[in-house]
Design a protein around this motif. Structure first.
Motif, PDB file in Angstrom:
ATOM      1  N   SER A 172       5.727  56.039 -51.334  1.00 34.77           N
ATOM      2  CA  SER A 172       5.550  55.211 -50.088  1.00 34.77           C
ATOM      3  C   SER A 172       6.298  55.733 -48.929  1.00 34.77           C
ATOM      4  O   SER A 172       5.965  55.845 -48.017  1.00 34.77           O
ATOM      5  N   PHE A 192       3.541  60.037 -42.013  1.00 35.73           N
ATOM      6  CA  PHE A 192       2.848  59.297 -41.033  1.00 35.73           C
ATOM      7  C   PHE A 192       3.610  59.390 -39.766  1.00 35.73           C
ATOM      8  O   PHE A 192       3.145  59.318 -38.731  1.00 35.73           O
ATOM      9  N   SER A 214      -4.397  58.649 -40.940  1.00 31.01           N
ATOM     10  CA  SER A 214      -3.689  57.303 -41.178  1.00 31.01           C
ATOM     11  C   SER A 214      -4.194  56.539 -42.052  1.00 31.01           C
ATOM     12  O   SER A 214      -3.471  55.560 -42.802  1.00 31.01           O
ATOM     13  N   VAL A 215      -5.639  56.241 -42.270  1.00 29.63           N
ATOM     14  CA  VAL A 215      -6.236  55.389 -43.418  1.00 29.63           C
ATOM     15  C   VAL A 215      -5.561  55.997 -44.815  1.00 29.63           C
ATOM     16  O   VAL A 215      -5.388  55.086 -45.526  1.00 29.63           O
ATOM     17  N   HIS A 216      -5.676  57.252 -45.087  1.00 31.35           N
ATOM     18  CA  HIS A 216      -5.064  57.662 -46.421  1.00 31.35           C
ATOM     19  C   HIS A 216      -3.767  57.516 -46.487  1.00 31.35           C
ATOM     20  O   HIS A 216      -3.404  57.027 -47.655  1.00 31.35           O
ATOM     21  N   LEU A 217      -2.889  57.710 -45.562  1.00 28.06           N
ATOM     22  CA  LEU A 217      -1.601  57.460 -45.497  1.00 28.06           C
ATOM     23  C   LEU A 217      -1.146  55.867 -45.772  1.00 28.06           C
ATOM     24  O   LEU A 217      -0.367  55.559 -46.561  1.00 28.06           O
ATOM     25  N   TYR A 218      -1.903  55.078 -45.003  1.00 31.30           N
ATOM     26  CA  TYR A 218      -1.684  53.657 -45.413  1.00 31.30           C
ATOM     27  C   TYR A 218      -2.011  53.094 -46.430  1.00 31.30           C
ATOM     28  O   TYR A 218      -1.283  52.423 -47.321  1.00 31.30           O
ATOM     29  N   GLN A 219      -3.030  53.802 -47.322  1.00 27.09           N
ATOM     30  CA  GLN A 219      -3.252  53.368 -48.704  1.00 27.09           C
ATOM     31  C   GLN A 219      -2.262  53.851 -49.548  1.00 27.09           C
ATOM     32  O   GLN A 219      -1.846  53.188 -50.536  1.00 27.09           O
ATOM     33  N   ALA A 237       5.224  57.437 -45.669  1.00 26.04           N
ATOM     34  CA  ALA A 237       5.814  56.898 -44.468  1.00 26.04           C
ATOM     35  C   ALA A 237       6.261  58.006 -43.356  1.00 26.04           C
ATOM     36  O   ALA A 237       6.011  58.047 -42.279  1.00 26.04           O
ATOM     37  N   MET A 252       0.870  54.046 -48.713  1.00 28.09           N
ATOM     38  CA  MET A 252       2.174  53.406 -48.643  1.00 28.09           C
ATOM     39  C   MET A 252       2.059  52.120 -49.272  1.00 28.09           C
ATOM     40  O   MET A 252       2.812  51.589 -49.625  1.00 28.09           O
ATOM     41  N   LEU A 253       1.119  51.348 -49.399  1.00 26.60           N
ATOM     42  CA  LEU A 253       0.721  50.247 -49.954  1.00 26.60           C
ATOM     43  C   LEU A 253       0.393  50.126 -51.339  1.00 26.60           C
ATOM     44  O   LEU A 253       0.801  49.200 -52.035  1.00 26.60           O
TER      45      LEU A 253
END
Length: 243
Positions: free
Chosen positions: A66, A73, A127-132, A70, A134-135
């Motif tokens: 994560s 990102f 951003s979609v891939h990195l958001y996944q 981040a 991170m969560l």
């Protein structure tokens, strides 16, 4: 009285170029790590645990994934915001760019236009891939990643992301080399052509590697779709069953 020189544009250019170079290097390294699935399930499993710090701390800490996501990102946002300074800001500027592209049949000018479009797309797709990540940092592995690609229906986004990121990264690295004079030597014209060949070769290599890798994850995900959620466990650490 001498006028004070504004050095901020130069600093912004340096930061933009530096963040772009870091992102390109990370992108290429990431592709090699992800493609470890082509070697074996165990190889990919070990790579995933490495990013979770298991070799260093003795057990995996997904939070490290994560933090890395981040950090990437933040670099992406900084790079994108600085790049926006050079985007056309109104209709007249768009018309001027269009006229320039029409009148001057120069390859590097068209590369700039392609980089602008690909960069705009990349900001949203990455951003979609990195958001996944991170969560859901623990969802990385031979089965977990394949399930996300196939059962999670992420493969269409990954296909588009693959082409956008490799094209943008290849052009960005080439333009940085030209801008700062890397590898140009004394014969600038000749070495510039060589850099163009290198740029296209690198982009083609990573596109082929990415397509083959994505196909492998799709195949694993398809075969594993009835057991979504199951995690891969290497044979070496599976518990022994006593008879």
């Amino acid at each position: 009285m001498t006028k004070k020189i504004n050095r901020w544009p130069a600093w912004f250019d340096i930061i933009q170029g530096t963040t772009g170079l870091i992102l390109v290097i990370f992108m290429w390294a990431h592709m090699f790590f992800v493609s470890s699935i082509l070697i074996s399930h165990d190889a990919m499993y070990r790579v995933a645990r490495m990013f979770e710090g298991e070799p260093l701390f003795g057990k995996p800490y997904p939070i490290l994934v994560s933090l890395v996501a981040a950090g990437i990102f933040i670099l992406l946002l900084v790079h994108a915001l600085l790049a926006l300074r050079k985007f056309p800001a109104n209709v007249k500027q768009y018309q001027a760019i269009h006229q320039h592209l029409s009148r001057f049949k120069h390859g590097d000018t068209w590369l700039w236009a392609v980089q602008v479009i690909s960069g705009f797309l990349l900001l949203f797709l990455a951003s979609v891939h990195l958001y996944q990540l991170m969560l859901n940092p623990a969802d990385i592995g031979p089965y977990a990643s394949a399930d996300r690609v196939w059962s999670g229906r992420m493969w269409p986004l990954y296909i588009v992301l693959l082409f956008v990121v490799e094209i943008h990264g290849g052009i960005g690295f080439y333009r940085l080399a030209i801008k700062w004079g890397w590898f140009l030597g004394k014969d600038v014209k000749k070495n510039r052509r060589r850099l163009q060949v290198v740029k296209y070769s690198i982009t083609l290599f990573f596109l082929v590697l990415g397509i083959v890798t994505l196909q492998a994850y799709m195949k694993i995900g398809y075969e594993h779709q009835s057991r979504v959620g199951e995690r891969y466990v290497p044979d070496l650490i599976q518990p022994k069953i006593e008879h």
